[in-house]
Design an enzyme around this catalytic site. Structure first.
Site: not given
Ligand code: NAD
Length: 428
Positions: A107, A219, A221
């Site tokens: 990382k 979430g 996202g």
């Molecule tokens: P993103 O930024 O696209 O979306 C995050 C979502 O969470 C948004 O809809 C936001 O409004 C919501 N959110 C934030 N705080 C919140 C809260 N307190 N209550 C409710 N909703 C809340 O992020 P992502 O890429 O979808 O990642 C989400 C999670 O998955 C993270 O923990 C990330 O580390 C993990 N992750 C992502 C990936 C990837 O490929 N994108 C891979 C492995 C793990």
């Protein structure tokens, strides 16, 4: 994870110690795996737009590469710490191991806030980061990727700098590149789809048909949107999503008992995954408090937002109808909540298994780059399904055989593979 209340690296070590006991690992192996193999902690001087020179601090931590080159993102974050990076590098080792891809865990990070930096300044940080670390990364050594507040553009600047230094083309140096510039088709949907590949298999074990199930999602996202898309395709119905409201600085839950309409909801969602509350009301959604997603009468909970969301306080509110939790987010469940979920007998697909679709697809990106031949989207997603399904089946079989909680079973598989690789190499 950079919460002041607890140290992420101490937590990663405590998790490791627990599994080291189950596996009865010898003292030398424990000593080796509790700490990273290598750490780089360095300065990146940048000529700022206002004529001053500012020194940024950069990190790269290579936790373990016994199973193959290191793999892990680079975070740009104002509160970045070496301990956060150490913890995340350790978790990458276990994640690559549990899905059985031939990569280790790394990382990186830079203490900075891209919101306050021009594109030129960000480019200087990216190029500066690579200049310091170029001799210690590489397609056969350690492969970075985007992470918090970094994206495909940052990766291309880094790749370009590396290729200037080495005088050769190395598309497999770094993943998360845009499609057409060495990126892989299917990467955008890989994490969310991967979550649902594991959900599909878990439902089979529970004797449930997806079309007879409902889910509530935290979430909206990248991970959540594609998880919902594939779950809908399997016939499942999502009745709630919860997301953060940037304007009100609070989260809300959006509920529709007869099932959300993904495309309509997407049309009123911003690029940060925030749903427009007023427009949602017009579409007939009930607006509930942010944590209401957790106490719904559904079969499946999908925490896909951020860490520490299912806690000792709210876990007891999980409805008795809930049979399955699949952690799309990293670290959404605190250790206290995990105990409650275990006592309730809910089937848990732990984060480093459920959301490993992202890193698996990054591995596919690297493979395609190294052979300079790119697969079609269906081929990428087909291979992803095979990897995620066999990883899930290995973990659930061990959990059944040894009567282990799924999280412990996943750790046992991941850590024993890495320990064995260290032994086979003669390191311990
Ligand atoms: P993103 O930024 O696209 O979306 C995050 C979502 O969470 C948004 O809809 C936001 O409004 C919501 N959110 C934030 N705080 C919140 C809260 N307190 N209550 C409710 N909703 C809340 O992020 P992502 O890429 O979808 O990642 C989400 C999670 O998955 C993270 O923990 C990330 O580390 C993990 N992750 C992502 C990936 C990837 O490929 N994108 C891979 C492995 C793990």
């Amino acid at each position: 994870m950079e919460n002041k209340k607890f140290n992420a690296f101490e937590m990663a070590q405590a998790q490791f110690d627990n599994v080291a006991e189950i596996l009865n690992l010898d003292a030398a192996t424990r000593d080796l795996l509790r700490f990273p193999l290598r750490e780089y902690n360095f300065a990146i001087p940048v000529h700022m737009d206002d004529g001053t020179i500012k020194i940024f601090r950069g990190f790269r931590v290579q936790h373990n590469d016994a199973r193959g080159p290191g793999k892990g993102g680079i975070r740009f974050h104002p509160q970045e710490t070496i301990d956060t990076v150490r913890a995340l590098a350790t978790w990458m080792t276990w994640k690559c191991s549990v899905v059985d891809i031939p990569l280790g865990g790394s990382k990186g990070g830079v203490i900075c806030d891209p919101h306050n930096l021009s594109m030129r300044e960000q480019e200087q940080i990216c190029r500066g980061w690579v200049r310091v670390i170029a001799k210690d990364i590489g397609p056969l050594r350690d492969v970075p990727a985007p992470d918090v507040m970094t994206n495909g553009q940052h990766m291309l600047w880094m790749l370009d700098e590396y290729e200037v230094i080495t005088g050769q083309k190395y598309p497999g140096l770094i993943t998360g590149k845009p499609v057409g510039m060495g990126g892989s088709l299917g990467r955008t949907e890989a994490t969310g789809y991967g979550v649902i590949f594991t959900v599909r298999e878990a439902l089979k074990e529970l004797g449930l048909k997806p079309e007879n199930t409902t889910a509530s999602v935290q979430g909206f996202g990248n991970v959540a949107q594609y998880a919902i898309q594939l779950y809908n395709q399997l016939g499942g119905k999502v009745i709630c999503v919860s997301c953060w409201d940037q304007q009100d600085q609070i989260s809300y839950t959006f509920k529709k008992s007869d099932g959300i309409d993904l495309d309509k909801l997407l049309s009123i969602t911003d690029r940060f995954g925030g749903i427009n509350k007023d427009k949602a009301k017009e579409l007939g959604y009930e607006i509930l408090p942010g944590d209401a997603w957790i106490d719904q009468k559904v079969d499946i909970l999908l925490p896909c937002a951020i860490e520490n969301q299912i806690t000792g306080e709210n876990a007891s509110r999980i409805d008795e109808k809930v049979k399955l939790i699949a952690e799309g987010a990293n670290g959404p469940t605190t250790p206290e909540a995990d105990k409650i979920i275990q006592e309730k007998g809910i089937f848990m697909v732990p984060d480093f298994l459920a959301n490993a679709g992202g890193v698996t697809c990054s591995y596919f990106e690297q493979v395609q780059c190294n052979m300079n031949y790119f697969w079609e989207r269906d081929e990428v997603l087909g291979k992803l399904d095979v990897k995620m399904t066999s990883a899930f089946l290995a973990v659930s079989e061990l959990a059944r055989k040894r009567k282990l909680y799924m999280r412990d079973a996943a750790y046992v598989i991941a850590i024993s593979r890495v320990a064995q690789a260290c032994k086979d190499r003669g390191w311990v």
